[in-house]
Scaffold this motif. Sequence first.
Motif, PDB file in Angstrom:
ATOM      1  N   UNK A  40       0.813  -1.217   0.000  1.00 14.13           N
ATOM      2  CA  UNK A  40       0.000   0.000   0.000  1.00 14.13           C
ATOM      3  C   UNK A  40       0.849   1.271   0.000  1.00 14.13           C
ATOM      4  N   UNK A  41       2.137   1.156   0.343  1.00 15.59           N
ATOM      5  CA  UNK A  41       2.994   2.349   0.399  1.00 15.59           C
ATOM      6  C   UNK A  41       3.107   3.037  -0.954  1.00 15.59           C
ATOM      7  N   UNK A  42       3.103   2.248  -2.034  1.00 14.64           N
ATOM      8  CA  UNK A  42       3.260   2.824  -3.372  1.00 14.64           C
ATOM      9  C   UNK A  42       2.162   3.835  -3.688  1.00 14.64           C
ATOM     10  N   UNK A  43       0.974   3.582  -3.173  1.00 14.83           N
ATOM     11  CA  UNK A  43      -0.131   4.492  -3.434  1.00 14.83           C
ATOM     12  C   UNK A  43       0.137   5.891  -2.912  1.00 14.83           C
ATOM     13  N   UNK A  44       0.829   5.969  -1.782  1.00 16.01           N
ATOM     14  CA  UNK A  44       1.155   7.272  -1.190  1.00 16.01           C
ATOM     15  C   UNK A  44       2.348   7.893  -1.905  1.00 16.01           C
ATOM     16  N   UNK A  45       3.349   7.079  -2.229  1.00 16.34           N
ATOM     17  CA  UNK A  45       4.577   7.595  -2.830  1.00 16.34           C
ATOM     18  C   UNK A  45       4.402   7.994  -4.296  1.00 16.34           C
TER      19      UNK A  45
END
Length: 620
Positions: free
Chosen positions: A507-512
């Motif tokens: 899910x981190x990719x969605x923020x980055x």
Amino acid sequence: MDTAEDTAVAAPAPSDDAAHEVLRRVFGYDSFRGEQHAIVEQVIGGGDALVLMPTGGGKSLCYQIPALVRDGVGVVISPLIALMQDQVDALSALGVRAGFLNSTQFPDERRAVEAQFAAGELDLLYLAPERLRMESTVALLGSGRIALFAIDEAHCVSQWGHDFRPDYLALSVLHERWPDIPRIALTATATEKTRDEIITRLDLGGARRFVASFDRPNIQYRIEPKNRPDRQLLDFLRTEHPGDAGIVYCLSRNSVEKTAAFLTENGIRALPYHAGLDHRTRAENQARFLREDGLVIVATIAFGMGIDKPDVRFVAHLDLPKSVEGYYQETGRAGRDGLPSTAWMVYGLQDVVQQRRLIDSSDGDAAHRRQLQLHLDAMLALCETIDCRRARLLAYFGQPAQSCGNCDTCLSPPESWDGTVAAQKLLSAVLRLKRERGQSFGAGHLIDILLGKKNQKVQQYDHHELSVFGVGADLRDTEWRGVVRQLLAQGLLAVHGDYGVLTLTEASDGVLFDGRTVRFRREPERPTPSRAARNAKSAKSAPVGLSDADSALFDRLRQWRADTAKEQGVPAYVVFHDATLREIAARKPGDLPALGEVSGVGEGKLARYGEQVLEVVAAE
């Protein structure tokens, strides 16, 4: 094995008047509460029941009254071995013939109880679940007439639950051997999934379900950021609960010992309780907590199930519970008498890291770990909510609720803020360390990098040369720790290994990279109580609803109760609850018939204590 009871036919249902007569004569109450009446009717009539009722809601009456109305002995299956003596003492004070069988008894004591059961000289028999694995116990039950089976703490049958007991899986034998004897399974904590598991594993497919409200409106729920938790606890006790009885929960045995010692050193009467103490010390400390006024017990979750002390004014958590069920069960031990009480907890980043690490290292397969993770996620959502905590808690158990006005988020509403940029900065630091250096670190070091601190560790690894070095100077250290905590809670960060290193998630990719917005909770500024306010809270005020004169009588009645309980070697509440003494102080009955009209004064207690109580009232 064939026995007479294997083919027993349930007795005809007595009249409804019989239940009310027992309620008044034995227990001293004029009317049932909530669904108690319907539950009692169901069991008296020979039907099975699954009862979900909050701690302090009156579950025990739901099987005690049918056991006294129906022909035979009510058999109560309970895991609460350490408390069975107190349960039997409380019933004996009411004039109820009760006994128990468990591993704490000497052989001659067990034989005496067995003889009473076989002769029909008991109204209620308490059994530990493991005894039903013994053929001798099954044979004993076959030798007498059984009125009903009550399975207390029924959530212990759930293998996904927080209090799983393997011996509960064998309790389906009750229906197999005694199919016509009604069974009532009771618990204070169960989600819909757990209810279904109870029904399946105990073979209660035909049982009627009774689900009371889980709300405990007298409990104020509060969760605060952790910062020197021992000092926070001491301040909480001194300013809000001086001289009150309460429970403090810690995750480790070491924390229990240190916290109990710290409180004692600072003038708070506190005792430790955990599984590492020898049996005698645990039993003595539990007995003192039940029998003495104003004592604090500091414990691991090994303590508390079935504790029937009505005047516990607070439950405090110094570490994050593993699940909402556990939190609800533990906080529910406060305020059983219905008077205002507090569920107070401090919670911080290290709690999240520690719980994640425990899940990763836990026994069991991947499905089990996923279940543990779901439990923790729900607990974190309760901690991080900006909405009413009570409403969030009730929603977890499938019950809608309005904002309560009596939790910290209602009394001091927190704000939410757009933390997208802060999240990107921190996640970028994790990403760059991994991609550029092949390194992973814990929260403290990452925050030092973002704050631009050129300390020894940062310079040792040349992390001051990273492009993210110093980009987080707009937030304080404590605010960054809140960012990390909430990213973990939202599944945007993960923690791995014994050293608690932080890693990215899918899910981190969605923020980055994909523009996902992240919102965080901002803790409201909680004003420090003024000295005058602290002194006012510390002063012992008159009990709610009593004048000063009535309060003085109430104090004398409590002193009489304490002396009487000490003489008899029983907890004070076995003699009378505070609510009953409060009503006596307000009404000042002048004779036995008038005293008998007070709620909680049944025939047994009137005969045993009536004259003494009237003497205390007349002596004012």
